[in-house]
Design an enzyme around this catalytic site. Structure first.
Site, PDB file in Angstrom:
ATOM      1  N   TYR A 149       0.813  -1.213   0.000  1.00 50.56           N
ATOM      2  CA  TYR A 149       0.000   0.000   0.000  1.00 50.56           C
ATOM      3  C   TYR A 149       0.850   1.268   0.000  1.00 50.56           C
ATOM      4  CZ  TYR A 149      -4.225  -2.655   0.938  1.00 50.56           C
ATOM      5  OH  TYR A 149      -5.277  -3.527   0.847  1.00 50.56           O
ATOM      6  N   LYS A 215       4.088 -14.081   5.780  1.00 53.36           N
ATOM      7  CA  LYS A 215       4.359 -15.154   4.813  1.00 53.36           C
ATOM      8  C   LYS A 215       5.883 -15.216   4.664  1.00 53.36           C
ATOM      9  CE  LYS A 215       2.617 -18.083   1.689  1.00 53.36           C
ATOM     10  NZ  LYS A 215       1.666 -19.176   1.949  1.00 53.36           N
ATOM     11  N   ASP A 248      -1.929 -17.673   5.507  1.00 47.32           N
ATOM     12  CA  ASP A 248      -2.983 -18.575   4.993  1.00 47.32           C
ATOM     13  C   ASP A 248      -3.477 -19.496   6.109  1.00 47.32           C
ATOM     14  OD1 ASP A 248      -0.349 -19.359   4.746  1.00 47.32           O
ATOM     15  OD2 ASP A 248      -0.603 -20.487   2.898  1.00 47.32           O
TER      16      ASP A 248
END
Ligand code: NAD
Length: 384
Positions: A149, A215, A248
């Protein structure tokens, strides 16, 4: 960030800001916004006033209506007011797609360095959700200023994209020449302060655990850094349990074992996505409050947008903004009023009678009440 308190946060910007000189009232920037914003903001303001806490509302415009009138969606006087008061409450503002119109929310976060987006995910009794009967009560700390972002992007085919692809080639890696590129910066500074804010919040609110999501197994130098810094910061908070989850796996666990989560700290993109997952668990966007907090200011606003199709219809659910108002009360150290307001909202929703259309069994339920009538009902409940 200092001590933030539950249902909101509290810590960040305590101090002289937000308090009117020479009185016990709080001077707060009030931004109605556009779309359903003015209706839910007015309803929220009325309830906040009815708590008995003194407010001096410093009202300023933002959004598409003022853009049409003044050529800017975010006038300088609105920004100056927030800087001066240090505390604000804001209705949603529309960002038209593909018009060159800059998002008021992105501008606000950038101008005031509102680095922490705090979103409590709490399932109220009486809300229709697939999670009824489960313990869903956790708080998201989303980093607000970096990651994908950051706005560093290069269009496919542009000179900048070509130069970057050449540079990456010189460094020994390959990017296909017809690629568009978005850069994902995650810094030690940005990670340290959001993780620290999450731990301080946990400590101030009697929460037991902070989970960092990432991640890092794939993005070793951005998410890997986030995890490494989080592990370092955790050592300064030995009284709070710390764990990490791959993003996830976190999404899987939030829907299968939500009761295991307490405070979750995430980089910007994952925080955005998990916020909507959370809103879905607690009955939808009409129930999801939020705050954007930095060192110089705190802005309280719902997670949802301006829902243009409901604008001016006195139909929208003001609960998300009202619960953001509860967060603001706690930020201002008005805990008794916060408990009173949250308790009244919770009782009304549990009873299920005087609620807006989105909390009824069907969307066209004739017993649904309007935005303004919901505010009346909350005020009546607080006084009963
Ligand atoms: P939205 O959140 O405005 O609305 C999506 C749908 O959710 C609505 O059609 C409605 O069915 C439901 N909904 C949302 N809020 C509700 C409420 N309080 N009560 C009952 N139902 C509610 O999302 P969108 O349609 O994607 O975005 C509309 C505009 O809002 C866009 O211009 C977007 O950029 C902007 N936006 C602003 C903010 C903000 O100001 N903080 C946040 C998100 C989106």
């Amino acid at each position: 960030m200092s001590a933030v308190t539950d249902a909101a946060e509290g810590a960040a910007c305590r101090g002289p800001k937000g308090y009117s000189i020479g009185s016990m009232s709080h001077k707060v920037t009030f931004i109605p916004g556009d779309g359903i914003g003015p209706e839910i903001a007015e309803a929220t303001k009325r309830v906040l006033d009815a708590t008995g806490v003194g407010f001096e509302w410093d009202e300023h415009p933002a959004g598409i209506d003022v853009y049409e009138a003044e050529g800017t969606p975010f006038p300088e006087r609105t920004l100056e007011s927030i800087k001066a008061n240090g505390v604000g409450i804001k209705g949603p503002t529309t960002t038209p797609v593909g018009s060159g119109f800059r998002s008021v929310n992105v501008l606000l976060r950038k101008e005031l360095d509102l680095y922490a987006c705090i979103r409590p995910i709490k399932l109220f009794e009486g809300v229709r959700s697939h999670f009824v009967g489960q313990d869903v009560d956790y708080v998201i700390f989303r980093e607000n200023t970096e990651d994908l972002y950051a706005g560093i992007e290069y269009e496919e085919g542009s000179e900048e994209a070509r130069k970057l692809i050449d540079l990456v080639g010189e460094l020994g890696s390959t990017i296909r020449p017809d690629s568009g590129i978005s850069i994902k910066p995650i810094s030690v500074f940005g990670t340290d302060r959001i993780v620290r804010a999450a731990f301080e919040y946990a400590r101030a609110n009697g929460r037991k655990k902070v989970t960092a999501a990432h991640k890092a197994n794939i993005m070793k130098f951005s998410d890997g850094l986030f995890l490494r810094v989080a592990e370092e910061v955790a050592k300064d908070f030995p009284d709070i349990e710390f764990e990490d989850r791959i993003i996830d796996n976190l999404c899987n666990q939030l829907v299968s074992r939500p009761e295991e989560y307490d405070v979750i700290v995430l980089p910007n993109l994952y925080g955005d996505i998990v916020s909507d997952l959370g809103a879905g668990q607690i009955g939808g966007l009409g129930m999801a409050p939020g705050a954007n907090i930095g060192t110089a200011a705190a802005m309280f606003e719902a997670t949802h947008g301006s829902a243009p199709k409901y604008a001016g219809k006195n139909m929208a659910n003001p609960t998300a903004l009202m619960l953001s108002g509860v967060m603001m009360l706690r930020h201002l150290n008005e805990h008794e009023a916060a408990d009173k307001m949250e308790g009244a909202i919770a009782r009304l929703i549990a009873a299920g009678e005087k609620v807006t259309y989105d909390l009824k069994p069907t969307r066209d339920d004739p017993t649904a009440i309007g935005t303004s009538e919901f505010a009346d009902a909350v005020i009546e409940e607080m006084n009963s």
